[in-house]
Design an enzyme around this catalytic site. Structure first.
Site, PDB file in Angstrom:
ATOM      1  N   HIS A   1       0.847  -1.192   0.000  1.00  0.00           N
ATOM      2  CA  HIS A   1       0.000   0.000   0.000  1.00  0.00           C
ATOM      3  C   HIS A   1       0.885   1.245   0.000  1.00  0.00           C
ATOM      4  O   HIS A   1       2.035   1.210   0.465  1.00  0.00           O
ATOM      5  CB  HIS A   1      -0.881   0.023   1.243  1.00  0.00           C
ATOM      6  CG  HIS A   1      -2.014  -0.945   1.202  1.00  0.00           C
ATOM      7  ND1 HIS A   1      -3.204  -0.705   1.836  1.00  0.00           N
ATOM      8  CD2 HIS A   1      -2.147  -2.156   0.613  1.00  0.00           C
ATOM      9  CE1 HIS A   1      -4.030  -1.720   1.643  1.00  0.00           C
ATOM     10  NE2 HIS A   1      -3.399  -2.620   0.903  1.00  0.00           N
TER      11      HIS A   1
ATOM     12  N   GLU B   1       0.826   3.930   1.836  1.00  0.00           N
ATOM     13  CA  GLU B   1       1.261   4.362   3.164  1.00  0.00           C
ATOM     14  C   GLU B   1       2.417   3.504   3.682  1.00  0.00           C
ATOM     15  O   GLU B   1       3.379   4.025   4.240  1.00  0.00           O
ATOM     16  CB  GLU B   1       0.097   4.286   4.166  1.00  0.00           C
ATOM     17  CG  GLU B   1      -1.076   5.173   3.817  1.00  0.00           C
ATOM     18  CD  GLU B   1      -2.174   4.454   3.039  1.00  0.00           C
ATOM     19  OE1 GLU B   1      -3.350   4.787   3.254  1.00  0.00           O
ATOM     20  OE2 GLU B   1      -1.862   3.573   2.205  1.00  0.00           O
TER      21      GLU B   1
ATOM     22  N   CYS C   1      -6.687   2.325   5.247  1.00  0.00           N
ATOM     23  CA  CYS C   1      -7.391   1.100   5.634  1.00  0.00           C
ATOM     24  C   CYS C   1      -6.940   0.693   7.044  1.00  0.00           C
ATOM     25  O   CYS C   1      -6.072   1.348   7.643  1.00  0.00           O
ATOM     26  CB  CYS C   1      -7.092  -0.021   4.631  1.00  0.00           C
ATOM     27  SG  CYS C   1      -5.379  -0.639   4.741  1.00  0.00           S
TER      28      CYS C   1
ATOM     29  N   CYS D   1      -3.056  -0.013   7.257  1.00  0.00           N
ATOM     30  CA  CYS D   1      -2.242   1.207   7.197  1.00  0.00           C
ATOM     31  C   CYS D   1      -2.450   2.075   8.438  1.00  0.00           C
ATOM     32  O   CYS D   1      -1.493   2.659   8.950  1.00  0.00           O
ATOM     33  CB  CYS D   1      -2.550   1.973   5.918  1.00  0.00           C
ATOM     34  SG  CYS D   1      -2.010   1.056   4.452  1.00  0.00           S
TER      35      CYS D   1
END
Length: 156
Positions: free
Chosen positions: A46, A48, A76, A79
C-alpha cells in the site's frame, strides 16, 4: 497533497488503484509511496506502508515522531495500524473511504484512546481532485471489463 496526487498517478499508470502518499519531516518530504499491490503481488504494498518504510530508512528509526503523512485516500485498517505503530504525528487525507476507511469512516483506529499513540487527523485537502482520480479509475476499469466481457449467448 499535490505530491501525493502525483504519486497516485504513478499507481494509476500501472493500473493500480490510484493512492499516493508522502511523509514530511521538518517541512521537507522525506518519503513517497504509491499503491503497488498488483504490480508487486504483495498485500502489503500500500502507498502508506511503502512511504513509512522509506521514511524509517531515511530517519534511521522506526519511530516517525514529528512526521506528517499526506495521503490521497483515507487509510485502511492495516495502514492505520502502521501509522499508530510508527508514531506519525498527523495524517492529512484527501478523501474518505466509505468502504474501508479506518480514520473515521468505518472505524477510527488513529485515535483510539487505549492505544499508546494517537495521530491528529485533517481531512478534505484537495478532496475533489483525490476523489475524482479514484472515481475515474473505477469508471475506466468497469468500461474495460464491459468491453472484454463475452458476448451474450446466441440461440441461432
Amino acid at each position: 497533497m499535490k505530491e501525493a496526487i502525483r504519486q497516485a498517478k504513478k499507481a494509476y499508470a500501472l493500473d493500480e488503484v490510484p493512492i499516493g502518499c508522502v511523509i514530511v519531516y521538518e517541512g521537507k518530504i522525506i518519503a513517497r509511496g504509491y499503491n503497488r499491490r498488483n504490480t508487486d503481488k504483495n498485500t502489503l504494498a500500500h502507498a502508506e506502508l511503502n512511504a513509512i518504510r522509506k521514511a524509517s530508512r531515511k530517519l534511521g528509526d522506526w519511530r516517525l515522531d514529528g512526521c506528517t503523512m499526506y495521503v490521497t485516500l483515507e487509510p485502511c485498517q492495516m495502514c492505520a495500524g502502521a501509522i499508530v505503530q510508527s508514531r506519525i504525528q498527523k495524517v492529512i487525507m484527501g478523501c474518505r473511504n466509505p468502504k474501508a476507511g479506518c480514520a473515521g469512516s468505518i472505524l477510527n483506529l488513529l485515535q483510539v484512546p487505549q492505544f499508546n499513540h494517537q495521530a491528529e487527523i485533517e481531512e478534505g485537502v484537495l478532496e475533489d481532485q483525490c476523489s475524482e482520480l479514484i472515481k475515474e479509475f473505477f469508471r475506466n476499469l468497469r468500461e474495460k471489463r464491459a468491453k472484454t466481457a463475452a458476448p451474450p449467448f446466441s440461440q441461432e
